[in-house]
Design an enzyme around this catalytic site. Structure first.
Site, PDB file in Angstrom:
ATOM      1  N   GLU A 105      42.035  40.566 -52.786  1.00 49.47           N
ATOM      2  CA  GLU A 105      42.700  39.308 -52.439  1.00 49.47           C
ATOM      3  C   GLU A 105      43.236  38.616 -53.683  1.00 49.47           C
ATOM      4  O   GLU A 105      44.159  37.799 -53.606  1.00 49.47           O
ATOM      5  CB  GLU A 105      41.688  38.406 -51.737  1.00 49.47           C
ATOM      6  CG  GLU A 105      42.261  37.151 -51.139  1.00 49.47           C
ATOM      7  CD  GLU A 105      41.380  36.625 -50.027  1.00 49.47           C
ATOM      8  OE1 GLU A 105      41.389  37.211 -48.951  1.00 49.47           O
ATOM      9  OE2 GLU A 105      40.668  35.618 -50.265  1.00 49.47           O
TER      10      GLU A 105
ATOM     11  N   ARG B 127      41.629  35.617 -43.943  1.00 47.69           N
ATOM     12  CA  ARG B 127      41.849  37.040 -43.690  1.00 47.69           C
ATOM     13  C   ARG B 127      42.064  37.392 -42.231  1.00 47.69           C
ATOM     14  O   ARG B 127      42.888  38.248 -41.906  1.00 47.69           O
ATOM     15  CB  ARG B 127      40.669  37.839 -44.229  1.00 47.69           C
ATOM     16  CG  ARG B 127      40.619  37.812 -45.737  1.00 47.69           C
ATOM     17  CD  ARG B 127      39.357  38.420 -46.240  1.00 47.69           C
ATOM     18  NE  ARG B 127      39.294  38.351 -47.700  1.00 47.69           N
ATOM     19  CZ  ARG B 127      38.287  38.805 -48.409  1.00 47.69           C
ATOM     20  NH1 ARG B 127      37.257  39.348 -47.811  1.00 47.69           N
ATOM     21  NH2 ARG B 127      38.310  38.699 -49.721  1.00 47.69           N
TER      22      ARG B 127
ATOM     23  N   GLN C  84      35.372  41.640 -40.016  1.00 50.83           N
ATOM     24  CA  GLN C  84      36.560  41.190 -40.747  1.00 50.83           C
ATOM     25  C   GLN C  84      37.433  42.338 -41.186  1.00 50.83           C
ATOM     26  O   GLN C  84      36.957  43.281 -41.823  1.00 50.83           O
ATOM     27  CB  GLN C  84      36.150  40.387 -41.977  1.00 50.83           C
ATOM     28  CG  GLN C  84      37.357  39.801 -42.722  1.00 50.83           C
ATOM     29  CD  GLN C  84      36.922  38.935 -43.875  1.00 50.83           C
ATOM     30  OE1 GLN C  84      36.557  39.427 -44.932  1.00 50.83           O
ATOM     31  NE2 GLN C  84      36.973  37.627 -43.684  1.00 50.83           N
TER      32      GLN C  84
ATOM     33  N   PHE D  50      41.962  31.377 -53.944  1.00 47.81           N
ATOM     34  CA  PHE D  50      41.586  32.485 -53.086  1.00 47.81           C
ATOM     35  C   PHE D  50      41.847  32.059 -51.652  1.00 47.81           C
ATOM     36  O   PHE D  50      41.978  30.859 -51.363  1.00 47.81           O
ATOM     37  CB  PHE D  50      40.100  32.844 -53.292  1.00 47.81           C
ATOM     38  CG  PHE D  50      39.887  34.294 -53.642  1.00 47.81           C
ATOM     39  CD1 PHE D  50      39.164  35.132 -52.804  1.00 47.81           C
ATOM     40  CD2 PHE D  50      40.417  34.825 -54.819  1.00 47.81           C
ATOM     41  CE1 PHE D  50      38.961  36.464 -53.137  1.00 47.81           C
ATOM     42  CE2 PHE D  50      40.214  36.157 -55.145  1.00 47.81           C
ATOM     43  CZ  PHE D  50      39.484  36.981 -54.296  1.00 47.81           C
TER      44      PHE D  50
ATOM     45  N   HIS E 296      36.518  45.549 -43.453  1.00 43.51           N
ATOM     46  CA  HIS E 296      36.041  45.236 -44.792  1.00 43.51           C
ATOM     47  C   HIS E 296      34.644  44.644 -44.810  1.00 43.51           C
ATOM     48  O   HIS E 296      33.817  44.967 -45.656  1.00 43.51           O
ATOM     49  CB  HIS E 296      37.025  44.256 -45.435  1.00 43.51           C
ATOM     50  CG  HIS E 296      36.666  43.851 -46.811  1.00 43.51           C
ATOM     51  ND1 HIS E 296      36.500  44.750 -47.832  1.00 43.51           N
ATOM     52  CD2 HIS E 296      36.436  42.630 -47.366  1.00 43.51           C
ATOM     53  CE1 HIS E 296      36.190  44.107 -48.945  1.00 43.51           C
ATOM     54  NE2 HIS E 296      36.136  42.835 -48.692  1.00 43.51           N
TER      55      HIS E 296
ATOM     56  N   HIS F 121      40.252  43.177 -43.689  1.00 44.38           N
ATOM     57  CA  HIS F 121      40.916  42.693 -44.892  1.00 44.38           C
ATOM     58  C   HIS F 121      42.387  43.075 -44.769  1.00 44.38           C
ATOM     59  O   HIS F 121      42.692  44.234 -44.516  1.00 44.38           O
ATOM     60  CB  HIS F 121      40.288  43.347 -46.112  1.00 44.38           C
ATOM     61  CG  HIS F 121      40.672  42.715 -47.416  1.00 44.38           C
ATOM     62  ND1 HIS F 121      41.931  42.827 -47.959  1.00 44.38           N
ATOM     63  CD2 HIS F 121      39.961  41.947 -48.274  1.00 44.38           C
ATOM     64  CE1 HIS F 121      41.972  42.161 -49.096  1.00 44.38           C
ATOM     65  NE2 HIS F 121      40.794  41.623 -49.315  1.00 44.38           N
TER      66      HIS F 121
ATOM     67  N   ARG G 198      34.866  35.134 -42.663  1.00 38.97           N
ATOM     68  CA  ARG G 198      34.402  34.787 -44.007  1.00 38.97           C
ATOM     69  C   ARG G 198      35.586  34.552 -44.927  1.00 38.97           C
ATOM     70  O   ARG G 198      36.595  35.256 -44.865  1.00 38.97           O
ATOM     71  CB  ARG G 198      33.541  35.931 -44.559  1.00 38.97           C
ATOM     72  CG  ARG G 198      33.123  35.716 -45.997  1.00 38.97           C
ATOM     73  CD  ARG G 198      32.218  36.838 -46.452  1.00 38.97           C
ATOM     74  NE  ARG G 198      32.905  38.098 -46.688  1.00 38.97           N
ATOM     75  CZ  ARG G 198      33.658  38.375 -47.740  1.00 38.97           C
ATOM     76  NH1 ARG G 198      33.858  37.468 -48.672  1.00 38.97           N
ATOM     77  NH2 ARG G 198      34.224  39.563 -47.857  1.00 38.97           N
TER      78      ARG G 198
ATOM     79  N   LEU H 160      40.482  49.187 -51.056  1.00 39.58           N
ATOM     80  CA  LEU H 160      40.757  47.763 -51.084  1.00 39.58           C
ATOM     81  C   LEU H 160      41.719  47.365 -52.197  1.00 39.58           C
ATOM     82  O   LEU H 160      41.535  47.724 -53.349  1.00 39.58           O
ATOM     83  CB  LEU H 160      39.434  47.013 -51.298  1.00 39.58           C
ATOM     84  CG  LEU H 160      39.532  45.490 -51.457  1.00 39.58           C
ATOM     85  CD1 LEU H 160      39.960  44.860 -50.148  1.00 39.58           C
ATOM     86  CD2 LEU H 160      38.207  44.919 -51.927  1.00 39.58           C
TER      87      LEU H 160
END
Lengths: 137, 522, 247
Positions: B190, B230, B175, B61, B298, B177, B333, B187
């Site tokens: 990821e 991100r 954040q 990730f 996001h 995304h 994050r 969304l």
């Protein structure tokens, strides 16, 4: 669970119309499928009467089968046959849902499972037909 | 946790990803407890994807040095939610108040005493008394126009705490995304990049290599290229846009997320939901065509300021999850840390709240009554029995979203941020003049929308004002007028306290334990 | 050229004033990529703030926005205007549920039924978390995975004529959820979910099959129910013929 909820006095209870089964094609076909059992049951009653007549003298049986030769009864039997075929076909469709068949990892699609059932049914029917013809002669 | 992994490595990745704004004691506690919580959810039925030997699988990730992210196909959050909810049904002692909308925290004598809420079914304002209150109402992405967030993510808990005198911490860190669908903002997880998806500009070029994230490899390399963090990926997109190398569509600029090389089998096995979403909402089958994507809001790193036991500065009030800011995630994050954060800090909040409640004295009924009556009066005046007005709720909401995108987006500068702060103040005034058409008490969602907008304006103000005061770039807060990170002056958390004229900004030092700030290079 | 529009005929029910539901007509802009939910939001934002309905994620995963669209239960966030245009669209609350207000129905019965199948892992002996996960092979996961996809949208209950005619019926989603746990290799609580095999459980189902047709997540509750019928029958025979096997 939830400690709160709507006031039952203010709810509006929607009614299902008696014609609910006419509102879409799936429901209609479902009712036809259910109706098929009625015709099969009726056929069974006629058949049992026939067997009963068979247990009596040959005259009684012949008289009975003569009655069944009328257009009305032939029509009934034709309709009952169509319903019985539909009943069996939908049964095979249901079997495909109940039995997830696999070849290794892959799932066999439901139409194919149904087709396999129908195929097996056809084979058995042919065998029975052959036996019937053989025994008759 | 696999043999090739370690708690320190997870901690380092998180702190690095946070651009050194994370409180390291919180991170250390988090990485320690994370594996246990994930297994707890497994015991509670979560259908984690599995390796052939039956162990839970892990995958790559963004921003993580090694494969350590557990996953349940590409709907991990969904499965965690349902597993947790269904397990909660087992316990009769857990009583829910479904569809009761929070309107305020009841505070008496410096202690929280419960909440007031509108029971949507009856329209009545009700008190739910409690010795401890845990806020876990999620984030507030809906203050922006394009967001992955659902309609209900309007920062209710954050604003309620803010109004009760609790500071909101690090609100400027929002954040984006990198891969949301244009228009809807839906969304595209990821995981699609974890499995090996590529981001390409309009020339079909994997542009991330131009921004220090290369070299490009055919299969994903940890922390590089599409597995970068991100905030960096979102900035790269904007820079490509500035260079004129992005596609242009009815909803603005976008790039391509190409999954074709993964093949139909991998996509159907690992990313089935992605395929469904792309097909349904943009008419693209990712097996054959690349998906149009763009950065969308996001997650909010900021939130109700808590310590590592989920306690706020208001006795009896706790917060966890996206609503809270411990701070675990600092200025940015890493993907998959949020769901894990819910589990770890949700647990901590529960324990802290229970411990506190077992020693606290119950609130005095008369006092509660008085507070509730005040609240009923306020709600009647401002919402339930409000007459006249000339502004549509939607108009104010849309103007708020527009100004947030303009001033508090991916790239910020003094002038546009100041303009946004001013606009928000003006909208606050205009909000007093909203029209409430719906006078019915049963399931009045117009009043609910107005209450949500009220909360959103508060949250938006803390974001914009906190951003204006932070004269540096760090993590997801990027300023064109202060492009560098400034540890000397800003290695600290922003605290936004409510005053009638807008937020008052103070600062709190970051807790550093073992990882000294260094340059954040991937 | 005038902007294209589309007409929505929406159920209204305000219990404080209305005895019964009525229909209100709205003409909204037609956009090629709008869904029915976008049209409803436009109505609420710009035309009539008094229209109430539930919605949240707008991406087909929260299960909030289920309504009847031209007589078929659908998620309004997944029903595209372009599939109906230029015909008028009827938007009504899910059938088979009492209406609270406008397009909002009462979910109480559904929530109780979900709970009644004990949708949690039941084990004879629990393992401490420190000992790690219960092992489960990908094949074992596959056996129940599709039944974990339910988003609790209740479209299946709206589609089920049995539930409409017999409100005591457990219903597709609840049974599918019970089946999901029965099929989970980590669960050992099948004998505690006897409600599934009771009269108002699977045996009320006549396999109309419409539940699986309308399910937006392809959970296939009809399959879960029919397979449960086979399973329950098999267990019954086993308990009769091999009673000692129960230990």
């Amino acid at each position: 669970m939830s400690a709160v909820g709507p006031d039952p006095a203010k709810l509006y209870h929607q009614k299902i119309p008696a014609t609910w089964w006419l509102t879409n094609r799936s429901y209609f076909l479902f009712m036809l499928r259910e109706l098929s059992s009625v015709f099969i049951a009726l056929f069974l009653v006629v058949y049992l009467c026939q067997l009963y007549q068979l247990s009596k003298a040959p005259d009684a049986y012949n008289a009975f089968t003569q009655k069944l030769n009328s257009p009305g009864w032939i029509f009934f039997h034709l309709v009952a046959l169509l319903f019985a075929l539909y009943h069996s076909f939908t049964w095979f469709q249901s079997s495909a849902v109940v039995l997830p068949l696999r070849i290794g990892e892959r799932l066999i699609s439901r139409p194919i499972v149904t087709a396999l059932h129908v195929g097996a049914w056809a084979v058995v029917s042919v065998i029975v037909l052959i036996l019937f013809l053989a025994l008759k002669s | 946790m696999r043999d090739f992994d370690s708690l320190d490595l997870h901690a380092k990745d998180t702190i690095f990803g946070a651009d050194f704004l994370a409180d390291q004691d919180a991170v250390e506690a988090f990485v320690q407890e994370a594996p246990g919580e994930l297994i707890q959810l497994e015991h509670w039925g979560c259908p984690w994807s599995r390796d052939p030997d039956g162990r839970v699988s892990v995958r790559s990730f963004g921003g993580m040095s090694v494969d350590r992210t557990l996953f349940a196909a590409d709907k991990t959050g969904f499965h965690l939610l349902h597993s947790l909810f269904q397990t909660s049904l087992k316990y009769e002692s857990i009583v829910r108040y479904d569809e009761c909308f929070l309107t305020s925290l009841l505070v008496d004598d410096g202690k929280v005493r419960g909440v007031t809420s509108i029971n949507l079914y009856t329209g009545k304002v009700e008190v739910i008394a409690g010795k401890s209150v845990i806020l876990c109402t999620g984030g507030g992405g809906r203050i922006f126009p394009f967001t992955t967030n659902a309609a209900i993510n309007t920062g209710d808990g954050m604003a309620a705490a803010y109004r009760a005198g609790v500071p909101l911490k690090d609100m400027e860190f929002v954040q984006y995304h990198p891969t949301g669908l244009p228009g809807t903002g839906i969304l595209i997880t990821e995981a699609s990049r974890g499995e090996g998806g590529w981001l390409k500009n309009k020339d079909g070029y994997r542009y991330l290599q131009d921004y220090g994230l290369g070299p490009p490899t055919d299969t994903p390399t940890h922390r590089k290229m599409e597995l970068g963090p991100r905030d960096i990926l979102s900035r790269c997109h904007m820079q490509e846009f500035a260079k004129g190398r992005t596609f242009d569509g009815p909803y603005g600029h976008y790039v391509h997320l190409d999954l074709r090389h993964l093949g139909e089998e991998v996509i159907d096995k690992k990313l089935p939901f992605v395929r469904e979403l792309a097909s349904k909402y943009v008419g693209i089958d990712p097996v054959y065509e690349p998906i149009p994507v763009r950065p969308v809001v996001h997650y909010m790193m900021g939130g109700v300021s808590t310590d590592i036991n989920a306690k706020t500065n208001l006795e009896g009030l706790f917060a966890a999850g996206e609503t809270a800011c411990v701070s675990l995630n600092g200025a940015n994050r890493l993907g998959s840390n949020s769901l894990t954060e819910l589990l770890v800090f949700g647990n901590r909040a529960g324990r802290s709240a229970a411990t506190y409640a077992s020693t606290a004295s119950p609130p005095a009924a008369a006092k509660i009554e008085a507070l509730a009556t005040d609240e009923q009066r306020r709600l009647d005046r401002q919402f339930l029995k409000k007459d006249g007005g000339k502004e549509k709720i939607a108009t104010i909401r849309q103007e708020m979203q527009k100004t947030m995108e303009e001033g508090a987006g991916i790239y910020r500068d003094e002038q546009s941020m100041q303009k946004t702060c001013n606009t928000l103040r003006a909208l606050r005034e205009r909000f007093k003049n909203i029209i409430i058409e719906d006078r019915d008490s049963t399931f009045n969602t117009e009043v609910m929308n107005a209450l949500e907008l009220d909360y959103m304006l508060d949250v938006a103000e803390t974001v914009a004002n906190s951003a204006l005061r932070r004269k540096e770039s760090r993590g997801s807060h990027t300023r064109t007028d202060f492009p560098k990170r400034d540890d000397a002056n800003f290695l600290k958390h922003t605290l936004a306290y409510r005053t009638p004229d807008g937020p008052r900004i103070e600062y709190l030092p970051v807790t550093i334990t073992r990882w000294q700030p260094e340059e954040r290079k991937y | 050229m005038a902007e294209p529009t589309i007409t929505l005929n929406v159920t209204r029910y305000r219990p404080e004033k209305d005895r019964a539901p009525t229909t209100q007509t709205y003409v909204v802009p037609y956009r090629q990529d709008w869904v029915v939910l976008d049209a409803l939001n436009h109505i609420k934002d710009q035309m009539d703030g008094t229209l109430s309905y539930r919605w949240s994620c707008r991406m087909g995963v929260c299960g909030s926005c289920g309504m009847m669209v031209n007589g078929t239960p659908k998620l309004t966030c997944a029903a595209f205007l372009r599939d109906y245009y230029p015909q008028e669209i009827r938007v009504e609350p899910l059938v088979n549920f009492p209406i609270i207000r406008d397009l909002v129905i009462d979910m109480t019965d559904f929530m109780e039924k979900l709970k009644s199948v004990k949708p949690w892992i039941i084990r004879k002996e629990e393992k401490p978390v420190s000992e790690g996960e219960y092992l489960q092979t990908p094949a074992e996961l596959e056996a129940f995975h599709q039944f974990t996809q339910c988003i609790n949208c209740m479209l299946c209950y709206a589609a089920c004529p049995v539930y409409g005619l017999e409100p005591k019926f457990l219903g597709p989603a609840a049974i599918a959820l019970g089946y999901r746990y029965n099929m989970d290799s980590r669960d050992q609580g099948k004998d505690q979910r006897e409600i599934i095999g009771n009269h108002d459980g699977i045996w009320d189902c006549t396999f109309v099959g419409e539940c699986s047709v309308v399910c937006p997540k392809h959970v296939d509750p009809a399959a879960a129910i029919q397979r449960s019928k086979v399973d329950v029958t098999k267990n019954w025979f086993q308990s009769i013929l091999l009673p000692w096997g129960q230990r």
